[in-house]
Design an enzyme around this catalytic site. Sequence first.
Site, short mmCIF file in Angstrom:
data_model
loop_
_atom_site.label_atom_id
_atom_site.label_comp_id
_atom_site.label_asym_id
_atom_site.label_seq_id
_atom_site.Cartn_x
_atom_site.Cartn_y
_atom_site.Cartn_z
N HIS A 1 0.84 -1.21 0.00
CA HIS A 1 0.00 0.00 0.00
C HIS A 1 0.87 1.26 0.00
O HIS A 1 1.25 1.76 1.06
CB HIS A 1 -0.91 -0.04 1.24
CG HIS A 1 -1.93 1.05 1.31
ND1 HIS A 1 -2.92 1.06 2.27
CD2 HIS A 1 -2.13 2.16 0.56
CE1 HIS A 1 -3.67 2.14 2.12
NE2 HIS A 1 -3.22 2.82 1.09
N HIS B 1 1.29 5.10 -2.28
CA HIS B 1 0.74 5.99 -3.31
C HIS B 1 1.82 6.98 -3.76
O HIS B 1 2.73 7.32 -3.00
CB HIS B 1 -0.43 6.82 -2.76
CG HIS B 1 -1.56 6.00 -2.21
ND1 HIS B 1 -2.36 5.22 -2.99
CD2 HIS B 1 -2.02 5.86 -0.93
CE1 HIS B 1 -3.28 4.64 -2.23
NE2 HIS B 1 -3.09 5.00 -0.98
N ARG C 1 -1.92 8.77 -6.08
CA ARG C 1 -2.28 9.37 -4.79
C ARG C 1 -3.79 9.27 -4.58
O ARG C 1 -4.58 9.79 -5.38
CB ARG C 1 -1.84 10.83 -4.79
CG ARG C 1 -2.05 11.52 -3.48
CD ARG C 1 -1.45 12.91 -3.51
NE ARG C 1 -1.42 13.47 -2.17
CZ ARG C 1 -0.76 14.59 -1.84
NH1 ARG C 1 -0.10 15.25 -2.77
NH2 ARG C 1 -0.77 15.04 -0.63
N ALA C 2 -4.17 8.60 -3.47
CA ALA C 2 -5.59 8.29 -3.29
C ALA C 2 -6.44 9.53 -3.10
O ALA C 2 -7.52 9.66 -3.69
CB ALA C 2 -5.76 7.35 -2.10
N SER C 3 -5.95 10.48 -2.30
CA SER C 3 -6.78 11.66 -2.03
C SER C 3 -6.92 12.54 -3.27
O SER C 3 -7.84 13.35 -3.35
CB SER C 3 -6.18 12.47 -0.87
OG SER C 3 -4.90 12.95 -1.21
N HIS D 1 -10.63 1.57 -1.56
CA HIS D 1 -9.95 2.79 -1.10
C HIS D 1 -10.71 4.02 -1.57
O HIS D 1 -10.80 4.30 -2.75
CB HIS D 1 -8.52 2.81 -1.66
CG HIS D 1 -7.58 3.66 -0.86
ND1 HIS D 1 -7.86 4.95 -0.49
CD2 HIS D 1 -6.35 3.39 -0.35
CE1 HIS D 1 -6.85 5.43 0.22
NE2 HIS D 1 -5.92 4.50 0.32
N HIS E 1 -5.75 0.34 5.86
CA HIS E 1 -5.74 1.00 7.17
C HIS E 1 -6.17 0.02 8.26
O HIS E 1 -6.96 0.34 9.13
CB HIS E 1 -6.63 2.26 7.15
CG HIS E 1 -6.53 3.02 5.85
ND1 HIS E 1 -7.54 3.07 4.92
CD2 HIS E 1 -5.49 3.69 5.30
CE1 HIS E 1 -7.14 3.77 3.87
NE2 HIS E 1 -5.90 4.15 4.06
N GLU F 1 1.63 2.55 3.77
CA GLU F 1 1.03 3.74 3.15
C GLU F 1 1.98 4.93 3.28
O GLU F 1 1.56 6.07 3.45
CB GLU F 1 -0.35 4.08 3.72
CG GLU F 1 -1.19 4.90 2.75
CD GLU F 1 -2.60 5.21 3.25
OE1 GLU F 1 -2.83 5.11 4.46
OE2 GLU F 1 -3.45 5.55 2.42
N ARG G 1 2.74 11.72 8.70
CA ARG G 1 4.15 11.81 8.30
C ARG G 1 5.08 12.14 9.46
O ARG G 1 6.29 12.24 9.27
CB ARG G 1 4.31 12.86 7.20
CG ARG G 1 3.42 12.54 6.01
CD ARG G 1 3.61 13.49 4.83
NE ARG G 1 2.73 13.10 3.74
CZ ARG G 1 2.82 13.55 2.50
NH1 ARG G 1 3.76 14.42 2.19
NH2 ARG G 1 1.98 13.15 1.57
ZN LIG Z 1 -3.95 4.61 0.74
#
Ligand SMILES: [Zn+2]
Length: 344
Positions: free
Chosen positions: A8, A10, A73-75, A180, A225, A286, A292
């Site tokens: 996982h 991104h 990138r998921a977001s 996701h 997650h 992730e 971070r």
């Molecule tokens: Zn993710």
Amino acid sequence: MSLIIDCHGHYTTAPKALENWRNAQIAGIQDPASMPRVIDLKISDDELRESIELNQLRLMKERGSDITIFSPRASFMAHHIGDFQISSTWAAICNELCYRVAQLFPDHFVPVAMLPQSPGVDPATCIPELEKCVKEYGNVGINLNPDPSGGHWTSPPLTDKAWYPIYEKMVEHDIPAMVHVSTSCNACFHTTGAHYINADTTAVMQLIQGDLFQDFPALRFIIPHGGGAAPYHWGRYRGLAQEMKKPLLQDHLLKNVFFDTCVYHQPGIDLLTKVIPVDNILFASEMIGAVRGIDPETGHYFDDTKRYIENSTIVVGDDRHKVYEANTRRVFPRLDAHLKTQGR
Ligand SMILES: [Zn+2]
């Protein structure tokens, strides 16, 4: 010895030109004359290399992981923005960048695709992009957004037949999907703190309520997650399944559903690995993602999840090999085949 496969990751560190292009595309929805063309986005191999070497690859080497299964990138998927055509162009750009990263770093990155989903649009429209990514780009899986509306949940549950065209392709190509979501455009739900974890939990409950795996016994989902709240409340879910006259969750769910280790503290990993069978747990961090910073309680990065596995008294011996490598190769057969061509 195991390969350490992070299932996982991104491309959160793509060159700024990508975000600028996306902003221009979003502006172009209101003002079609200003809509950028795909060829207006220029990112060189050197820029890609630098964005990876200074970030994900640096941390992989520091922390001791070998391979990252790498998706856009998921977001930034933001399927709620614009229509299918907007999503389609955007997904194609993002998937191509992850493919190029995988080509530049074949020992370290293997791509997974985002889909050009759009609220209210038939998921079958995603199939051409899915097939291109599998056949031409060597993608080993997909990310499937159960809520393309971005926090308003306007799509039917994952067990609905509307999703079946995607599932048929997943089975045909033997690829799993990570369930996701993307950014939240509902102010009630913080994207990574609430919407992601809600969605993970929601997906598990939808799968309990339905009988999807009777129709698709070979279908495989990864709930990221750490499975949201599901492992923490496993007794609730076992009890609800029982009241709904469903089979035991080990039969109803766990032949097809897997959980990653993106849980950012030791007690969380300990709970996950105590509750969920080891065969259903895939190593992941992730990284570089939502969290971070450095945990003042440990002095280490929250998302340095390998430390939690290394310090686990539950995942030991051969179980550690399962979590780091074997389970992931089993859930992603195309990854396994790809690694074998590299002699790994
Ligand atoms: Zn993710």
